[in-house]
Motif scaffolding. Sequence first.
Motif, short mmCIF file in Angstrom:
data_model
loop_
_atom_site.label_atom_id
_atom_site.label_comp_id
_atom_site.label_asym_id
_atom_site.label_seq_id
_atom_site.Cartn_x
_atom_site.Cartn_y
_atom_site.Cartn_z
N SER A 79 0.83 -1.21 0.00
CA SER A 79 0.00 0.00 0.00
C SER A 79 0.87 1.26 0.00
CB SER A 79 -0.91 0.02 1.23
OG SER A 79 -1.89 -0.98 1.15
N VAL A 80 0.33 2.29 -0.64
CA VAL A 80 1.00 3.59 -0.65
C VAL A 80 0.46 4.42 0.51
CG1 VAL A 80 1.38 5.74 -1.94
CG2 VAL A 80 1.28 3.54 -3.16
N ILE A 81 1.39 4.98 1.29
CA ILE A 81 1.01 5.84 2.42
C ILE A 81 1.56 7.24 2.16
CG2 ILE A 81 1.23 6.23 4.90
CD1 ILE A 81 1.50 3.25 5.28
N ALA A 82 0.68 8.22 2.15
CA ALA A 82 1.08 9.61 1.92
C ALA A 82 1.53 10.24 3.24
CB ALA A 82 -0.07 10.41 1.31
N PHE B 104 5.24 -1.34 2.60
CA PHE B 104 4.56 -0.08 2.29
C PHE B 104 5.51 0.83 1.51
CE2 PHE B 104 2.17 -0.77 6.50
CZ PHE B 104 1.10 -1.38 5.86
N THR B 105 4.96 1.59 0.57
CA THR B 105 5.72 2.63 -0.10
C THR B 105 5.16 3.99 0.33
OG1 THR B 105 4.28 2.58 -2.05
CG2 THR B 105 6.26 1.18 -2.08
N PHE B 106 5.95 5.03 0.17
CA PHE B 106 5.58 6.33 0.73
C PHE B 106 5.57 7.42 -0.34
CE2 PHE B 106 7.23 3.66 4.05
CZ PHE B 106 6.31 3.84 5.06
N LYS B 107 4.52 8.22 -0.29
CA LYS B 107 4.37 9.34 -1.21
C LYS B 107 4.49 10.62 -0.40
CE LYS B 107 1.12 11.29 -4.60
NZ LYS B 107 -0.19 11.08 -5.29
#
Length: 276
Positions: free
Chosen positions: A132-135, A179-182
């Motif tokens: 999931s991408v977490i901003a 998790f990936t981060f934006k």
Amino acid sequence: MKKNVFAKIGGLAIGLALFSGFFTSCGKSSENLIRVGVCAGPYGDMFVEAIQPELEKKGYKVKIVEFSDYVQPNNALAEKEIDVNAFQHSTYLKKFSKDHNLDLQYLTEIPTAAMAIFSAKYESIAALPEGSVIAIPNDDTNLARAIRVLAQTGAVKIDPKIDASKATVKDIAVNDKHFTFKEVNAEILPSVLDSVGAAIINGNYAMSAGLKLSDAVYNEQLQAGYFNVIAVRTEDVEKDFSKEIYNIVHSDGFRKVIENPKGQYVAFGRPVDYNK
């Protein structure tokens, strides 16, 4: 002839006196004007509702100046475009002042809306799918804070060898769900919520966007250094208006507004000297 000369001189003296009195009066009015810088959200409301009325009772005039980001209010304060600001925690103030060589100082901490993790798609951190991408905010201080908030949930772990207050994405040692981060500007985080798995948002920006902290999938456990503050130029710390603001924040009248069960501040975290 002499009478006319004396009359003219007398008239000129009276005119100068009135002229001088006009500017003296203006100067006095200016000294009583307090320009307060805020960002969108509850801290401007807090100043207006819990501090401004008492300042006005003491003869001050208050002008609220709203800024759209976290950079302008400190620069404006340093440039004497405003006299006070209320939008940031003490850790951000200290780092920003050091990085930009500004001589700013905070008067007191105030009740603070915690940073929170929101999701438009999932009901818990545990429900977030792998990858999931977490901003998160893109300024250094709030980015590190966001990572620590996520770490509080147990979803990631920060490398214990580094200073957690300076953590970056690279300092996440354990990230089992990958998790990936934006990274985006803090003020626009609510607007990207629909396009990511979750977003970690400063409480004031969440509230100004209509999000309820009670709807967050996780609310930060506030730590020392992350309560919001009222800041002034260091040269103004001992001035009367600064002392008045400090005293008001530590008064029963201020606490009555904060603790109103129907108000927006009742769930805010309280600094350690709140009752002093």
